[in-house]
Scaffold this active site. Structure first.
Site, PDB file in Angstrom:
ATOM      1  N   ARG A   1      39.650  31.240  44.252  1.00  0.00           N
ATOM      2  CA  ARG A   1      40.019  31.804  45.583  1.00  0.00           C
ATOM      3  C   ARG A   1      39.564  33.224  46.040  1.00  0.00           C
ATOM      4  O   ARG A   1      39.189  33.363  47.067  1.00  0.00           O
ATOM      5  CB  ARG A   1      41.639  32.130  45.764  1.00  0.00           C
ATOM      6  CG  ARG A   1      42.510  30.854  46.116  1.00  0.00           C
ATOM      7  CD  ARG A   1      43.805  30.668  45.353  1.00  0.00           C
ATOM      8  NE  ARG A   1      43.569  30.565  43.870  1.00  0.00           N
ATOM      9  CZ  ARG A   1      43.517  29.146  43.444  1.00  0.00           C
ATOM     10  NH1 ARG A   1      43.764  28.457  44.080  1.00  0.00           N
ATOM     11  NH2 ARG A   1      43.183  29.340  42.123  1.00  0.00           N
ATOM     12  N   THR A   2      39.528  34.133  44.841  1.00  0.00           N
ATOM     13  CA  THR A   2      39.053  35.664  45.509  1.00  0.00           C
ATOM     14  C   THR A   2      37.452  35.388  45.748  1.00  0.00           C
ATOM     15  O   THR A   2      37.146  35.923  46.673  1.00  0.00           O
ATOM     16  CB  THR A   2      39.385  36.618  44.243  1.00  0.00           C
ATOM     17  OG1 THR A   2      40.701  36.426  43.816  1.00  0.00           O
ATOM     18  CG2 THR A   2      38.873  37.752  44.515  1.00  0.00           C
TER      19      THR A   2
ATOM     20  N   LYS B   1      22.670  40.275  27.549  1.00  0.00           N
ATOM     21  CA  LYS B   1      21.609  40.954  26.925  1.00  0.00           C
ATOM     22  C   LYS B   1      21.829  42.444  26.371  1.00  0.00           C
ATOM     23  O   LYS B   1      21.040  43.211  25.966  1.00  0.00           O
ATOM     24  CB  LYS B   1      20.430  40.888  27.883  1.00  0.00           C
ATOM     25  CG  LYS B   1      19.615  39.809  28.204  1.00  0.00           C
ATOM     26  CD  LYS B   1      18.553  39.748  29.032  1.00  0.00           C
ATOM     27  CE  LYS B   1      18.007  38.348  29.836  1.00  0.00           C
ATOM     28  NZ  LYS B   1      17.010  38.723  30.702  1.00  0.00           N
TER      29      LYS B   1
ATOM     30  N   ARG C   1      34.738  41.496  39.913  1.00  0.00           N
ATOM     31  CA  ARG C   1      35.839  41.017  39.011  1.00  0.00           C
ATOM     32  C   ARG C   1      35.357  41.331  37.585  1.00  0.00           C
ATOM     33  O   ARG C   1      34.111  40.707  37.125  1.00  0.00           O
ATOM     34  CB  ARG C   1      36.149  39.853  38.957  1.00  0.00           C
ATOM     35  CG  ARG C   1      37.246  38.976  38.065  1.00  0.00           C
ATOM     36  CD  ARG C   1      37.785  37.795  38.464  1.00  0.00           C
ATOM     37  NE  ARG C   1      38.743  37.995  39.452  1.00  0.00           N
ATOM     38  CZ  ARG C   1      39.572  37.094  39.749  1.00  0.00           C
ATOM     39  NH1 ARG C   1      39.626  35.861  39.264  1.00  0.00           N
ATOM     40  NH2 ARG C   1      40.566  37.302  40.821  1.00  0.00           N
TER      41      ARG C   1
ATOM     42  N   HIS D   1      44.929  44.097  41.000  1.00  0.00           N
ATOM     43  CA  HIS D   1      43.923  43.208  41.854  1.00  0.00           C
ATOM     44  C   HIS D   1      44.510  43.572  43.087  1.00  0.00           C
ATOM     45  O   HIS D   1      45.194  42.782  43.559  1.00  0.00           O
ATOM     46  CB  HIS D   1      44.390  41.819  41.210  1.00  0.00           C
ATOM     47  CG  HIS D   1      43.627  40.703  41.791  1.00  0.00           C
ATOM     48  ND1 HIS D   1      42.612  40.813  42.815  1.00  0.00           N
ATOM     49  CD2 HIS D   1      43.372  39.488  41.480  1.00  0.00           C
ATOM     50  CE1 HIS D   1      42.273  39.740  43.305  1.00  0.00           C
ATOM     51  NE2 HIS D   1      42.520  38.573  42.503  1.00  0.00           N
TER      52      HIS D   1
HETATM   53  N1  ASP Z   1      43.942  34.475  40.294  1.00  0.00           N
HETATM   54  C1  ASP Z   1      44.713  35.536  40.038  1.00  0.00           C
HETATM   55  C2  ASP Z   1      44.223  36.593  39.176  1.00  0.00           C
HETATM   56  O1  ASP Z   1      42.814  36.605  39.189  1.00  0.00           O
HETATM   57  C3  ASP Z   1      46.107  35.015  39.284  1.00  0.00           C
HETATM   58  C4  ASP Z   1      45.903  34.431  38.061  1.00  0.00           C
HETATM   59  O2  ASP Z   1      44.882  34.226  37.454  1.00  0.00           O
HETATM   60  O3  ASP Z   1      46.965  34.059  37.269  1.00  0.00           O
HETATM   61  O4  ASP Z   1      44.724  37.428  38.488  1.00  0.00           O
END
Ligand code: ASP
Length: 302
Positions: free
Chosen positions: A51-52, A81, A102, A130
């Site tokens: 999703r993100t 590397k 991320r 997050h």
């Molecule tokens: N998608 C969310 C996160 O990246 C929640 C999860 O992974 O549980 O933190």
């Protein structure tokens, strides 16, 4: 230039401004379709995401921007590397006008921002925060309840490692008269630093031991997945508090259920068609909130 690193950085006015802008973009999407046509945005993901990453990339494209992306930067970028995160950022900030990142380390976003000449947006930093998830969570509450002030919200599941929870409660603490109930699996309680932080901002924090201890007229249940990837090596056994048609019978019609997704077994699919289940609406909202955020950062330079 503004980085988006933690929910501690926002003011209440900024949040409400973002929600209004998000609504405006949503209602007038065509008018925004070239808003960032001259911008290139990098999505640099060292951890898995559905999703993100995709909602950010959709947001970039819907605003007319261009996207460069590595979805598996841990293995497929020069990190394998031995390149340091800050070296990578020093290079990517020449290619892109903003970096959405991320990473598996809690301090990664702060380190990246310190090396970057362009805005860094934290899309999940280890078990820390997050923040853009919290923005869309609070927006979903706002859209459904018409306000955020005065809400009661139960946070469920892995309160220790759940970064979405950490960001959400910090964000909620900007609003008035908030009660947060904490129901964790026993081994994964909310760290004391977060309790102290939200209490210092006037949030009432109430730990409970089971679902039936929660008020029947609760506004929000925020369910989460146990973050097994963070603790299996420590020998902690994954347990779950399960929401289902049966366990949700305790709550009234006004108790909305959110989940950042992905879910495992902690919400039974038999609850999905209940009108209180808002988690798919929540993930769609994420794309619009991220359009708003990109507009703020890249156009309004806020
Ligand atoms: N998608 C969310 C996160 O990246 C929640 C999860 O992974 O549980 O933190």
């Amino acid at each position: 230039m503004k980085h988006v690193l933690s929910c501690e950085q926002f003011t209440r006015d900024e949040i409400m401004g973002l929600f209004k802008l998000t609504d405006h973009i949503r209602e007038n999407e065509k008018a925004y379709s070239g808003a960032i046509a001259d911008k290139v945005v990098a999505t640099l993901f060292y951890e898995p995401s559905t999703r993100t990453r995709l909602s950010f990339e959709a947001a970039i494209l819907r605003l007319g921007g261009k996207n460069i992306s590595t979805e598996n930067a841990k293995e497929m970028s020069s990190a394998i590397k031995g390149e340091s995160l800050t070296d990578t950022i020093r290079v990517v900030d020449g290619y892109a006008d903003a970096i959405i990142m991320r990473h598996f380390e809690v301090d990664s976003a702060v380190r990246a921002a310190s090396a970057s000449r362009v805005p860094v947006l934290n899309a999940g930093a280890g078990s820390g925060e997050h923040p853009t998830q919290a923005l869309l969570d609070a927006y979903t509450i706002y859209k459904n309840k018409g306000k955020v002030d005065g809400i009661s919200c139960a946070i469920l599941g892995d309160l220790l490692y759940g970064r979405t929870i950490h960001s959400l409660i910090k964000l909620l603490s900007l609003f008035d008269n908030i009660t947060v109930y904490g129901l964790s699996v026993e081994t994964l309680p909310l760290p004391e630093e977060y309790v102290k932080f939200i209490e210092s901002r006037g949030v009432k924090y109430v730990p409970v031991k089971c679902l039936t201890e929660l008020p029947k007229d609760l506004d929000v249940i925020y369910q989460t997945r146990t973050q097994t990837e963070r603790f299996l090596e420590q020998g902690i056994v994954a347990e779950e508090i399960v929401l289902s048609k049966a366990s949700m019978a305790h709550f009234g019609p006004g108790t909305m259920v959110l989940h950042p997704l992905p879910r495992n077994n902690e919400i039974s699919p038999d609850f999905d068609d209940d009108p209180r289940a808002k988690y798919f609406e929540q993930s769609l909202n994420g794309m619009y909130v991220r359009m708003g955020l990109l507009y703020e950062v890249l156009v309004n330079n806020k």
